[in-house]
Design an enzyme around this catalytic site. Sequence first.
Site: not given
Ligand code: RFL
Ligand code: PHB
Length: 397
Positions: A75, A202, A294, A298, A386
């Site tokens: 994008h 957004y 979110p 980031k 961004y």
């Molecule tokens: P994770 O992905 O939470 O992975 C941690 C892993 O550790 C495991 N774990 C264990 N394993 C062994 N022993 C234990 N005691 C353990 N305890 C936990 C867990 O099962 C898991 O597999 O952390 P990590 O690797 O730091 O990654 C971070 C990302 O997942 C998170 O920051 C993003 O998903 C945030 N986020 C977004 N980030 C972006 O860069 N771009 C986005 O568009 C974006 N959108 C989002 C998001 C997060 C969202 N939610 C659901 C929180 C949108 C949403 C809705």
């Molecule tokens: C997503 O596609 O899940 C998404 C996109 C942009 C955001 C957060 C989540 O700022």
Amino acid sequence: MANIRTQVGIVGAGPAGLMLAHLLHLQGIESVVLESHSREYVESRVRAGVLEQGTVDMLRESGVGARMEREGLQHEGVELRFGGKGHRIDFQHLVGKSITVYGQQEVVKDLIGARIGYGQPIFFEAEALHVSEFDAQPRIRYACQDAEHEVACDFIAGCDGFHGICRPAVPAERVRFYERQYPFAWLGILAHVPPASHELIYNYHERGFALLSMRTPEISRLYLQCEPDEQIQNWSDERIWQELRIRMATHEGFVLKDGPIFQKGITPMRSFVTEPMQFGKLFLLGDAAHIVPPTGAKGMNLAVADARVLTRGLVEYYKRRSAGDLARYTERCLKRVWLGQRFSWWMTSILHRFPHEDDFSHQIHLAELDYVTHSRAASTSLAENYVGLPFDTPGLF
Ligand code: RFL
Ligand code: PHB
């Protein structure tokens, strides 16, 4: 009890742990990854979707970008919509970079595939119970198949997310937390319907924020601002589509087609930073150390950026026996983390409705959005954050 010995013990197979294991392997450094959930579970967990250009480059240059290049959606801008009108922020034009929409679980699948392809150790359904002796000879005790085992290692990488066990293992007097809670949450859905726009939208609306995103040309990802304690059962599919239509409506008659919703969830919003991120030979990475709301997309990008910094430090340590880079881990990571925090907080503040906002606040939101979309200086600032600020050190490859 089986004991394993390795150079780096990695707790968690999310983007941070998997990227770290992958980069270390490419540099000839051994690691063992422990993940409490099953492979199927982590490969299907729906989360982030936006990759900064630096993240895309890191995946590509480290040899795990092939499917992302084929299936990821590149994008060149996003739309900010308010007052019934859309305004495009053109990233390519303003800063010459773009973002890629590619689900986090796809990145996770690609990294697990590479790990297994290289025949490197990764244990699923292996729950770390305790990390200890991280000032001397670090150990991770874990449970797998009803038995307890131990990993003895030179370093522990705590990549176990916000609810993991590594951060709580640090004595309170050695750590400081910074936190902000937001008085709202996001209700997110995945639906079998082609995205109503080819770029993200957004939306700021008096009734609250809404976001249109996507995963593929057939699957839409949409979010609605909701109450922090909202119950998902209060939101029927019809109610979700109806609310999205109200918040995304334009004077030109924007059409949002609905389709079967196959995933629904509520995400709390929080800003959180741990300082330092290193405790002797224990390093925290990704969500284990910091959380962003979110809105700035980031979280995953910051998680893989930490893996990049730690890899650099460990390469320096093993190849040149110098711990200087490792000692700068916190400083290097937190510089980027605080810039990511600022941007995520700012995007959240300008695009959401806060409780008890009056007409004055609403007008300020509109003025801010008007300024961001019409001033070249302001839209360039949004665009450069961004797509991802440059790394302060050159790549590893
Ligand atoms: P994770 O992905 O939470 O992975 C941690 C892993 O550790 C495991 N774990 C264990 N394993 C062994 N022993 C234990 N005691 C353990 N305890 C936990 C867990 O099962 C898991 O597999 O952390 P990590 O690797 O730091 O990654 C971070 C990302 O997942 C998170 O920051 C993003 O998903 C945030 N986020 C977004 N980030 C972006 O860069 N771009 C986005 O568009 C974006 N959108 C989002 C998001 C997060 C969202 N939610 C659901 C929180 C949108 C949403 C809705
Ligand atoms: C997503 O596609 O899940 C998404 C996109 C942009 C955001 C957060 C989540 O700022």
